[in-house]
Design a protein around this motif. Structure first.
Motif, PDB file in Angstrom:
ATOM      1  N   GLU A  16       5.762 -14.727  -6.088  1.00 46.33           N
ATOM      2  CA  GLU A  16       5.757 -14.525  -7.531  1.00 46.33           C
ATOM      3  C   GLU A  16       4.377 -14.053  -7.964  1.00 46.33           C
ATOM      4  O   GLU A  16       3.388 -14.732  -7.693  1.00 46.33           O
ATOM      5  N   PRO A  17       4.306 -12.918  -8.650  1.00 44.22           N
ATOM      6  CA  PRO A  17       2.987 -12.497  -9.147  1.00 44.22           C
ATOM      7  C   PRO A  17       2.536 -13.419 -10.275  1.00 44.22           C
ATOM      8  O   PRO A  17       3.343 -13.887 -11.069  1.00 44.22           O
ATOM      9  N   ILE A  66       9.087  -5.014  -7.984  1.00 42.82           N
ATOM     10  CA  ILE A  66       8.506  -4.248  -6.876  1.00 42.82           C
ATOM     11  C   ILE A  66       8.100  -5.185  -5.746  1.00 42.82           C
ATOM     12  O   ILE A  66       8.365  -4.923  -4.568  1.00 42.82           O
ATOM     13  N   LEU A  67       7.472  -6.308  -6.111  1.00 43.46           N
ATOM     14  CA  LEU A  67       7.085  -7.292  -5.091  1.00 43.46           C
ATOM     15  C   LEU A  67       8.299  -7.822  -4.340  1.00 43.46           C
ATOM     16  O   LEU A  67       8.287  -7.935  -3.112  1.00 43.46           O
ATOM     17  N   THR A  73       5.129  -6.905 -16.370  1.00 43.93           N
ATOM     18  CA  THR A  73       5.204  -7.967 -15.357  1.00 43.93           C
ATOM     19  C   THR A  73       6.563  -8.009 -14.669  1.00 43.93           C
ATOM     20  O   THR A  73       6.641  -8.316 -13.481  1.00 43.93           O
ATOM     21  N   ILE A  74       7.614  -7.675 -15.390  1.00 46.96           N
ATOM     22  CA  ILE A  74       8.956  -7.687 -14.791  1.00 46.96           C
ATOM     23  C   ILE A  74       9.065  -6.594 -13.734  1.00 46.96           C
ATOM     24  O   ILE A  74       9.616  -6.805 -12.650  1.00 46.96           O
ATOM     25  N   LYS A  75       8.494  -5.436 -14.028  1.00 44.11           N
ATOM     26  CA  LYS A  75       8.542  -4.320 -13.075  1.00 44.11           C
ATOM     27  C   LYS A  75       7.720  -4.650 -11.820  1.00 44.11           C
ATOM     28  O   LYS A  75       8.156  -4.397 -10.697  1.00 44.11           O
ATOM     29  N   ILE A  76       6.538  -5.213 -12.021  1.00 45.72           N
ATOM     30  CA  ILE A  76       5.688  -5.578 -10.882  1.00 45.72           C
ATOM     31  C   ILE A  76       6.375  -6.648 -10.041  1.00 45.72           C
ATOM     32  O   ILE A  76       6.374  -6.585  -8.809  1.00 45.72           O
ATOM     33  N   ASP A  77       7.005  -7.610 -10.697  1.00 46.08           N
ATOM     34  CA  ASP A  77       7.729  -8.665  -9.987  1.00 46.08           C
ATOM     35  C   ASP A  77       8.866  -8.072  -9.160  1.00 46.08           C
ATOM     36  O   ASP A  77       9.063  -8.435  -8.000  1.00 46.08           O
ATOM     37  N   SER A 135       0.822  -1.210   0.000  1.00 46.21           N
ATOM     38  CA  SER A 135       0.000   0.000   0.000  1.00 46.21           C
ATOM     39  C   SER A 135       0.854   1.258   0.000  1.00 46.21           C
ATOM     40  O   SER A 135       0.406   2.321  -0.421  1.00 46.21           O
ATOM     41  N   VAL A 136       2.076   1.158   0.468  1.00 48.84           N
ATOM     42  CA  VAL A 136       2.971   2.308   0.527  1.00 48.84           C
ATOM     43  C   VAL A 136       3.758   2.408  -0.775  1.00 48.84           C
ATOM     44  O   VAL A 136       4.752   3.083  -0.861  1.00 48.84           O
ATOM     45  N   ASP A 137       3.331   1.726  -1.780  1.00 50.24           N
ATOM     46  CA  ASP A 137       4.119   1.614  -2.997  1.00 50.24           C
ATOM     47  C   ASP A 137       3.536   2.396  -4.143  1.00 50.24           C
ATOM     48  O   ASP A 137       2.405   2.865  -4.095  1.00 50.24           O
TER      49      ASP A 137
END
Length: 159
Positions: free
Chosen positions: A106-107, A124-125, A118-122, A77-79
């Motif tokens: 893993e998203p 960030i996770l 998807t690489i960026k979201i991964d 949520s802070v992202d």
């Protein structure tokens, strides 16, 4: 009486074969036991310290999944995820808990997804989900085992 004794002796000798049973080999016993084990389920689900006090297995499992989802939501949520992808409201995350209590996230995206990086979201996770609270691994027959499940995580946008 003397004529009855040989008959009793004969009957007891012949009936001994009914008491002899073949003992199964160690390999046969192991194969039988392996077939009886349900490998799809664990004896105890993973847990966290907050849920250990709950004695009901179903409630403890529910507590664990709620804790996991809320902790991931809180860390995300802070992202900038909600800023980068405002249309993205839920991410399915495959959570793997290893026997040594280490975790991987893993998203999961639909195969035809091209709208998201998807690489960026991964990445960030991976950055945001470090320093996760200690999770006790699942138990199967008294041994810690690897578990994997997909958890839907709602990304809350603050307005």
């Amino acid at each position: 009486m003397k004529k009855i004794i040989p008959y009793i002796f004969l009957i007891s000798v012949v009936s001994c074969q009914y008491f002899e049973k073949e003992v199964p080999s160690e390999q046969e016993l192991m194969e039988k036991q392996m077939k009886e084990i349900n490998w799809k389920e664990v004896d105890e689900y993973p847990s966290v310290a907050d849920c250990e006090a709950i004695s009901d297995e179903t409630l403890r499992k529910q507590c664990f999944f709620e804790f996991l989802a809320s902790t991931i939501q809180q860390k995300l949520s802070v992202d900038t995820l909600s800023v980068l992808y405002p249309e993205l409201d839920t991410i399915e995350v495959r959570v793997t808990i290893n026997p040594d209590a280490s975790m991987q996230f893993e998203p999961q995206f639909p195969k035809d997804t091209v709208a998201y990086d998807t690489i960026k979201i991964d990445s960030i996770l991976r950055v945001k989900l470090v320093d996760f609270p200690k999770v006790n691994p699942a138990i199967k027959r008294g041994i810690p085992v690897k578990t994997q499940f997909v958890l839907p995580v709602i990304i809350k946008t603050e307005k």
